[in-house]
Design an enzyme around this catalytic site. Structure first.
Site, PDB file in Angstrom:
ATOM      1  N   ASP A 156      -1.084   3.393  -1.396  1.00 19.30           N
ATOM      2  CA  ASP A 156      -1.861   4.599  -1.113  1.00 19.30           C
ATOM      3  C   ASP A 156      -1.235   5.712  -1.943  1.00 19.30           C
ATOM      4  OD1 ASP A 156      -2.886   6.954   0.039  1.00 19.30           O
ATOM      5  OD2 ASP A 156      -3.228   5.995   1.967  1.00 19.30           O
ATOM      6  N   ASP A 203      -1.738  11.854  -3.123  1.00 17.55           N
ATOM      7  CA  ASP A 203      -2.568  11.117  -2.182  1.00 17.55           C
ATOM      8  C   ASP A 203      -4.032  11.226  -2.562  1.00 17.55           C
ATOM      9  OD1 ASP A 203      -3.704   9.884  -0.013  1.00 17.55           O
ATOM     10  OD2 ASP A 203      -2.966  11.291   1.472  1.00 17.55           O
ATOM     11  N   HIS A 236      -2.058  16.674   1.685  1.00 20.56           N
ATOM     12  CA  HIS A 236      -3.421  17.032   2.137  1.00 20.56           C
ATOM     13  C   HIS A 236      -3.779  18.505   1.959  1.00 20.56           C
ATOM     14  CE1 HIS A 236      -4.541  13.308   4.826  1.00 20.56           C
ATOM     15  NE2 HIS A 236      -4.149  12.970   3.609  1.00 20.56           N
ATOM     16  N   GLU A 246     -11.313   6.640   2.455  1.00 20.50           N
ATOM     17  CA  GLU A 246     -10.149   6.265   3.269  1.00 20.50           C
ATOM     18  C   GLU A 246      -9.750   7.418   4.159  1.00 20.50           C
ATOM     19  OE1 GLU A 246      -5.776   6.002   4.234  1.00 20.50           O
ATOM     20  OE2 GLU A 246      -6.869   7.561   3.198  1.00 20.50           O
ATOM     21  N   GLU A 247      -9.809   8.644   3.596  1.00 18.09           N
ATOM     22  CA  GLU A 247      -9.310   9.809   4.332  1.00 18.09           C
ATOM     23  C   GLU A 247     -10.062  10.042   5.635  1.00 18.09           C
ATOM     24  OE1 GLU A 247      -6.652  11.037   3.786  1.00 18.09           O
ATOM     25  OE2 GLU A 247      -6.152  11.056   1.654  1.00 18.09           O
ATOM     26  N   HIS A 268      -7.007   3.666  -2.376  1.00 14.89           N
ATOM     27  CA  HIS A 268      -8.226   4.476  -2.256  1.00 14.89           C
ATOM     28  C   HIS A 268      -8.281   5.549  -3.333  1.00 14.89           C
ATOM     29  CE1 HIS A 268      -6.931   8.260  -0.050  1.00 14.89           C
ATOM     30  NE2 HIS A 268      -5.923   7.513   0.300  1.00 14.89           N
TER      31      HIS A 268
END
Ligand SMILES: *[C@@H]1O[C@H](CO)[C@@H](O)[C@H](O)[C@H]1NC(C)=O
Ligand SMILES: *[C@@H]1O[C@H](CO)[C@@H](O)[C@H](O)[C@H]1NC(C)=O
Ligand SMILES: *[C@@H]1O[C@H](CO)[C@@H](O)[C@H](O)[C@H]1NC(C)=O
Length: 694
Positions: free
Chosen positions: A414, A348, A498, A385-386, A338
């Site tokens: 990922d 990420d 994140h 995706e998140e 993604h």
């Protein structure tokens, strides 16, 4: 002199024409060439370009990132296009959190801001910290500490007589999916939930930019939706103008929490925990030694949280690149990663995007030397995706029939790199191929051994995880339609996950200072794809699948003993499956041993490959897990109450949990029914591998 020079020139021209003509080389020649074409500078350049701005799904910055992926793939001579969907995405409008303390202590109003670090080259705004799809609303109540927010943590609170009703649950991140933390808090009666980063798990003595740990104000943003795909289009693709369910129906689905929640930093979590009264929490609920003693509450501090979000139908974009297969263009080997990120997304997910572009670049080099894959290779760069695996789920739903009949395998990356240590999960027929590939790639952290060597020395064997969780975009492929899949990366959990600190500076200082780990991921990912695309007979070995099923059945046996239940039907199916796996391996050997037969008998080769490809589909059931679930795979699917978990036979374990609570003969019969269902899909898989009709 002149003549000699002219002659030499002619010879040069002749050899250069000869050298640039496509060479009839065996696939293995190209696979070695692929490994030798590694370019860490190019990967670093891609990552830097992709992570200049925060690029949450639906933003202009993420659209610009899509354009970059599209133009890069195109520049590598890979025909590419964008597939848009129109999906319901959530964004924060207003957030506040106050802790009211008994007088004379003044209340604390938390700023909910991640501080810009000294020397931050980006320094701009990122999306305010929030939980995507959290319920909009206010909640006020005494704080109650709920450890990691697992079902067993809330059960322990209940057993200790702590009443969560009307309270604000304060849980720490790290053991289960955050959506399940909030769901569990709601189920326990909490009015709201605050999820904090505990310094014990994510912080050190010093932190980024000096060290790799999470800074005090760092917040793990993320979704709390527990379903897969656009919540307003359950089971069908979110195309423009399509049918949608209402927000009320989404709430009734039970896949979004019905209480407001907010994520907070370790500094804020520390302040809340220091305010807590009540009994001292157990040892395994405690934080760092210097954090003060964690107490359970309730209160005396009262947390007042307010979250207002908006949900808007927003355009998202998957970018799809295609290298057409020469012999079997209707067989797909799919690489997926993604692109959307909560903030800058250096680990990420764009470490993975940079690796995907590196794989594409190397395959372009191969094509220039005359390589053509036997089967079609797809590059899929997913969006949103998140939020809940949305880009991949919508695409799989839209293309379900084609993928069910044509997809050979799905290979997900990922977070490609977050530190050292090879880490992979897969459906078991891919184990052997992963091991073989890991033996061909050098360990980026020790040039005197292969990835396989370091992998096995650190884990005491080539340990491959399984894909029962819903942690990334493989979910739709494995759990919805039964495509053999793998997930690959180097490094495990990392502290700035994140947060706004997951940026290019963090990656080049701590995640992968030389970008050699990235290059190694690209090598393994690409090599596995090349083998799947080029091997005449698909490199699947179902014996490891049979073994894995046997081990899982043994574990299950311990659970159902003394309950007048039997797993004999399942054992029988597994034995048949194992026999079929041995049989098809023998057929493969016979075919491979006779290249002329293989050459002439394309039909036979295709027939064996189809059985190898379709056996995984046989583990899916039309009805899926209980209640008409979207999850159709009866061996691998997320367990209830923990979307990250990865158990086998989720349907059986779900019924066992229920039966243990209810303990009626009916509830135990429901367990037996689930055992039968699993036995039946394994039997289907055995029949498929054998290629016989009954
Ligand atoms: C918990 O508290 C609520 C209201 O504060 C009350 O209605 C409920 O009965 C209590 N539950 C238990 C098990 O004590
Ligand atoms: C690197 O690999 C070699 C050979 O396997 C081993 O002897 C050595 O201990 C490894 N070095 C490190 C730092 O792990
Ligand atoms: C790529 O690797 C080489 C060493 O193999 C190193 O000198 C170079 O700095 C690396 N490039 C980047 C961008 O880190």
């Amino acid at each position: 002199m002149l003549i000699a020079a002219a002659a030499a020139g002619l010879i040069t021209i002749a050899t250069s024409i000869f050298l640039t003509l496509p060479q009839p080389q065996p696939p293995s020649f190209f696979h070695s060439l692929f490994l030798s074409q590694s370019d860490n500078d190019s990967i670093s350049h891609h990552l830097h370009t992709l992570t200049r701005r925060p690029h949450i799904a639906g933003s202009d910055a993420n659209s610009a990132a899509a354009a970059y992926v599209l133009s890069t793939l195109t520049s590598y001579s890979i025909p590419s296009h964008t597939t848009p969907y129109f999906t319901s995405l959530a964004y924060p409008l207003h957030r506040s959190l106050t802790l009211t303390l008994p007088p004379p202590l003044p209340p604390i109003e938390f700023s909910l801001r991640q501080e810009i670090y000294a020397g931050d080259p980006y320094a701009g705004e990122v999306t305010p910290t929030f939980h995507a799809y959290a319920k909009s609303g206010a909640a006020a109540g005494p704080a109650v500490y709920a450890n990691y927010g697992r079902a067993e943590d809330f059960a322990a609170l209940a057993a200790a007589g702590v009443n969560l009703s009307g309270a604000v649950a304060v849980a720490r991140y790290g053991k289960i999916y955050r959506g399940d933390i909030v769901m569990n808090a709601a189920a326990a009666g909490a009015a709201g939930a605050v999820v904090f980063t505990d310094r014990k798990d994510y912080g050190g003595e010093r932190w980024f930019p000096e060290e790799w740990w999470m800074p005090p104000s760092g917040v793990q943003v993320g979704s709390v939706y527990t379903g897969a795909g656009d919540p307003t289009t359950p089971g069908w693709p979110s195309t423009e103008g399509c049918e949608r369910v209402t927000e009320e129906e989404v709430e009734e689905s039970g896949e979004v929490p019905l209480i407001p929640s907010l994520p907070v930093s370790w500094a804020d979590g520390d302040a809340i925990m220091r305010s807590m009264g009540g009994p001292v929490a157990d040892e395994d609920w405690q934080g760092r030694k210097d954090a003060g003693v964690y107490r359970v509450g309730p209160g005396p501090g009262v947390l007042n949280l307010d979250y207002q979000g908006k949900q808007v139908i927003t355009k998202i974009e998957n970018v799809i690149g295609i290298i057409q297969g020469s012999e079997e263009p209707d067989r797909y080997v799919i690489l997926g990663n993604h692109r959307d990120a909560w903030t800058f997304g250096a680990a990420d997910p764009n470490s993975g995007t940079a690796c995907m572009l590196e794989v594409a670049r190397r395959m372009w080099k191969l094509q220039k030397k005359g390589w053509k894959p036997r089967r079609t290779i797809l590059f899929c760069n997913w969006d949103a995706e998140e939020y809940g695996l949305i880009g991949s789920v919508e695409w799989v739903e839209e293309n379900r029939q084609m993928l069910e009949s044509r997809a050979v395998a799905y290979l997900n990356v990922d977070v490609a790199v977050s530190g050292p240590g090879f880490d992979t999960s897969a459906t078991p027929q891919l184990d052997e191929l992963l091991v073989q590939s890991a033996k061909q790639v050098m360990d980026p952290d020790n040039s005197s051994q292969t990835i396989y060597d370091s992998w096995t020395s650190s884990t005491g064997g080539a340990k491959v995880g399984r894909l029962g969780g819903a942690g990334s975009d493989y979910s739709a492929f494995v759990q919805h339609i039964g495509v053999p899949s793998a997930d690959i990366g180097i490094g495990g959990g990392y502290p700035v996950y994140h947060s706004r600190y997951d940026d290019f500076v963090w990656m080049s200082k701590f995640g992968d200072p030389m970008f050699r780990r990235h290059a190694a991921v690209a090598s393994i990912w690409g090599l596995v794809a090349l083998r799947l695309a080029d091997d005449v007979i698909l490199p699947f070995n179902y014996i490891s699948y049979a073994h894995e099923l046997q081990v899982s059945a043994e574990e299950l046996k311990g659970q159902v003993l003394h309950r007048s239940l039997t797993i004999v039907p399942m054992i029988k199916s597994i034995n048949e499956f194992k026999k079929a796996a041995i049989q098809i391996n023998d057929e493969k050997k016979a075919l491979e041993g006779s290249w002329t037969t293989m050459w002439k008998d394309g039909q036979k080769v295709r027939e064996v490959n189809d059985r190898l490809m379709m056996a995984e589909r046989a583990f899916t059931d039309r009805e899926g897990l209980k209640g008409g679930s979207w999850y159709k795979h009866l061996i691998y699917a997320p367990a209830k109450h923990n979307g990250y978990g990865s158990t086998s036979f989720p349907g059986i374990y779900e019924e066992i949990e229920k039966a243990k609570r209810v303990n009626s003969s009916e509830s135990w019969r429901a367990v037996q029914h689930e055992i039968w269902r699993v036995a039946r899909v394994i039997k289907q898989a055995a029949l498929c591998l054998r290629g016989d009709l009954t």
